[in-house]
Design an enzyme around this catalytic site. Structure first.
Site, PDB file in Angstrom:
ATOM      1  CE  LYS A   1      55.479  44.897  36.346  1.00 50.43           C
ATOM      2  NZ  LYS A   1      55.167  46.041  35.485  1.00 50.43           N
TER       3      LYS A   1
ATOM      4  NE  ARG B   1      51.876  49.120  40.444  1.00 52.05           N
ATOM      5  CZ  ARG B   1      51.664  48.116  39.598  1.00 52.05           C
ATOM      6  NH1 ARG B   1      51.878  46.877  39.972  1.00 52.05           N
ATOM      7  NH2 ARG B   1      51.241  48.367  38.386  1.00 52.05           N
TER       8      ARG B   1
ATOM      9  NE  ARG C   1      47.987  46.289  29.220  1.00 49.67           N
ATOM     10  CZ  ARG C   1      48.812  46.306  30.262  1.00 49.67           C
ATOM     11  NH1 ARG C   1      49.759  45.395  30.370  1.00 49.67           N
ATOM     12  NH2 ARG C   1      48.713  47.232  31.169  1.00 49.67           N
TER      13      ARG C   1
ATOM     14  NE  ARG D   1      45.086  46.325  32.475  1.00 51.42           N
ATOM     15  CZ  ARG D   1      46.261  46.111  33.055  1.00 51.42           C
ATOM     16  NH1 ARG D   1      46.900  44.986  32.822  1.00 51.42           N
ATOM     17  NH2 ARG D   1      46.779  47.014  33.843  1.00 51.42           N
TER      18      ARG D   1
ATOM     19  NE  ARG E   1      48.284  51.456  34.351  1.00 48.96           N
ATOM     20  CZ  ARG E   1      48.113  50.876  33.162  1.00 48.96           C
ATOM     21  NH1 ARG E   1      47.317  51.418  32.276  1.00 48.96           N
ATOM     22  NH2 ARG E   1      48.731  49.763  32.894  1.00 48.96           N
TER      23      ARG E   1
HETATM   24  P1  ADP Z   1      50.549  47.456  35.012  1.00 50.87           P
HETATM   25  O1  ADP Z   1      51.859  46.907  35.484  1.00 50.87           O
HETATM   26  O2  ADP Z   1      50.250  47.143  33.604  1.00 50.87           O
HETATM   27  O3  ADP Z   1      50.369  48.914  35.355  1.00 50.87           O
HETATM   28  P2  ADP Z   1      49.121  45.762  36.921  1.00 50.87           P
HETATM   29  O4  ADP Z   1      48.248  44.749  36.302  1.00 50.87           O
HETATM   30  O5  ADP Z   1      50.360  45.298  37.591  1.00 50.87           O
HETATM   31  O6  ADP Z   1      49.377  46.812  35.792  1.00 50.87           O
HETATM   32  O7  ADP Z   1      48.306  46.638  37.989  1.00 50.87           O
HETATM   33  C1  ADP Z   1      47.126  47.295  37.643  1.00 50.87           C
HETATM   34  C2  ADP Z   1      46.694  48.214  38.790  1.00 50.87           C
HETATM   35  O8  ADP Z   1      46.479  47.443  39.991  1.00 50.87           O
HETATM   36  C3  ADP Z   1      47.695  49.291  39.196  1.00 50.87           C
HETATM   37  O9  ADP Z   1      47.631  50.457  38.399  1.00 50.87           O
HETATM   38  C4  ADP Z   1      47.272  49.553  40.647  1.00 50.87           C
HETATM   39  O10 ADP Z   1      46.107  50.348  40.720  1.00 50.87           O
HETATM   40  C5  ADP Z   1      46.903  48.172  41.142  1.00 50.87           C
HETATM   41  N1  ADP Z   1      48.053  47.473  41.760  1.00 50.87           N
HETATM   42  C6  ADP Z   1      48.658  46.341  41.304  1.00 50.87           C
HETATM   43  N2  ADP Z   1      49.679  45.986  42.102  1.00 50.87           N
HETATM   44  C7  ADP Z   1      49.730  46.912  43.088  1.00 50.87           C
HETATM   45  C8  ADP Z   1      50.566  47.124  44.219  1.00 50.87           C
HETATM   46  N3  ADP Z   1      51.589  46.302  44.508  1.00 50.87           N
HETATM   47  N4  ADP Z   1      50.328  48.193  45.023  1.00 50.87           N
HETATM   48  C9  ADP Z   1      49.319  49.021  44.765  1.00 50.87           C
HETATM   49  N5  ADP Z   1      48.487  48.908  43.722  1.00 50.87           N
HETATM   50  C10 ADP Z   1      48.690  47.865  42.888  1.00 50.87           C
END
Ligand code: ADP
Length: 187
Positions: A13, A88, A128, A134, A145
């Site tokens: 994404k 999400r 990654r 990370r 996750r």
């Molecule tokens: P990825 O898509 O690689 O899991 P992101 O960078 O989008 O990672 O998000 C990393 C973390 O940030 C998530 O695991 C969550 O803890 C938090 N997060 C991001 N966006 C949201 C959201 N819309 N609602 C709740 N938590 C979020």
């Protein structure tokens, strides 16, 4: 154009979102990036979010909704935007629809689902972890996750399907191939 990017962690994404930014000239709003910046800056919001993020859990809805609402009000997002990592869960999706209505902005045009098999997702997140270090790319956190994605975010496919906005794109292949598929899918 107002686009939501959907897909498991590691589905691409962020990368494809950047390519859309360059092509469409509208900003990308990434809640993950915003939260990581808040954690790095040590803000109050960052402190609230940090534990959940490191555990691979979702950060509280109020927090991420606040981030998105503030960002959507900025001038550069008025003509359109690409949302990466938000919504999400169903609650966030409903709040987003209501928010756009309340701000007098047009509704979401398309939800683009980047589809990638679980094994490939796990492989990418491990890579990654090595490259970017990370905190949430550790084995058990990665697994969690993916569970959270399947339980909470996957239902959004049906949510946008019901609104006739869902397009699904295979997220495997070269970056350019995938990008061409996305452009074809959003018309
Ligand atoms: P990825 O898509 O690689 O899991 P992101 O960078 O989008 O990672 O998000 C990393 C973390 O940030 C998530 O695991 C969550 O803890 C938090 N997060 C991001 N966006 C949201 C959201 N819309 N609602 C709740 N938590 C979020």
């Amino acid at each position: 154009m107002r686009i939501v990017l959907l897909g498991a962690p590691g589905s691409g994404k962020g990368t494809q979102g950047e390519k859309l930014v360059a092509k469409l000239g509208i900003p990308k709003i990434s809640t993950g990036d915003a939260l990581r910046a808040a954690v790095a800056a040590g803000t109050e919001l960052g402190l609230l979010a940090k534990a959940a993020m490191n555990a691979g859990k979702l950060v509280a809805n109020e927090i991420v909704i606040g981030i998105v609402e503030e960002r959507l009000e900025q001038a550069d997002a008025k003509p359109g935007f690409i949302l990466d990592g938000f919504p999400r869960n169903t609650e966030q999706a409903k709040v987003l629809d209501a928010m756009l209505l309340r701000h007098g902005q047009p509704a979401i045009d398309k939800a683009v689902h980047l589809q990638v098999e679980d094994e490939e997702i796990i492989r990418r997140l491990h890579l990654r972890a090595i490259k970017e270090g990370r905190h949430d790319d550790k084995e058990d956190v990665i697994r969690h996750r993916i569970e959270v994605y399947n339980a909470e975010t996957h239902p959004l496919l049906a949510y946008y399907e019901a609104q006739h906005k869902l397009v699904t794109v295979q997220g495997v292949g070269s970056l350019d191939e995938i990008f061409e598929r996305i452009l074809g899918a959003i018309g």
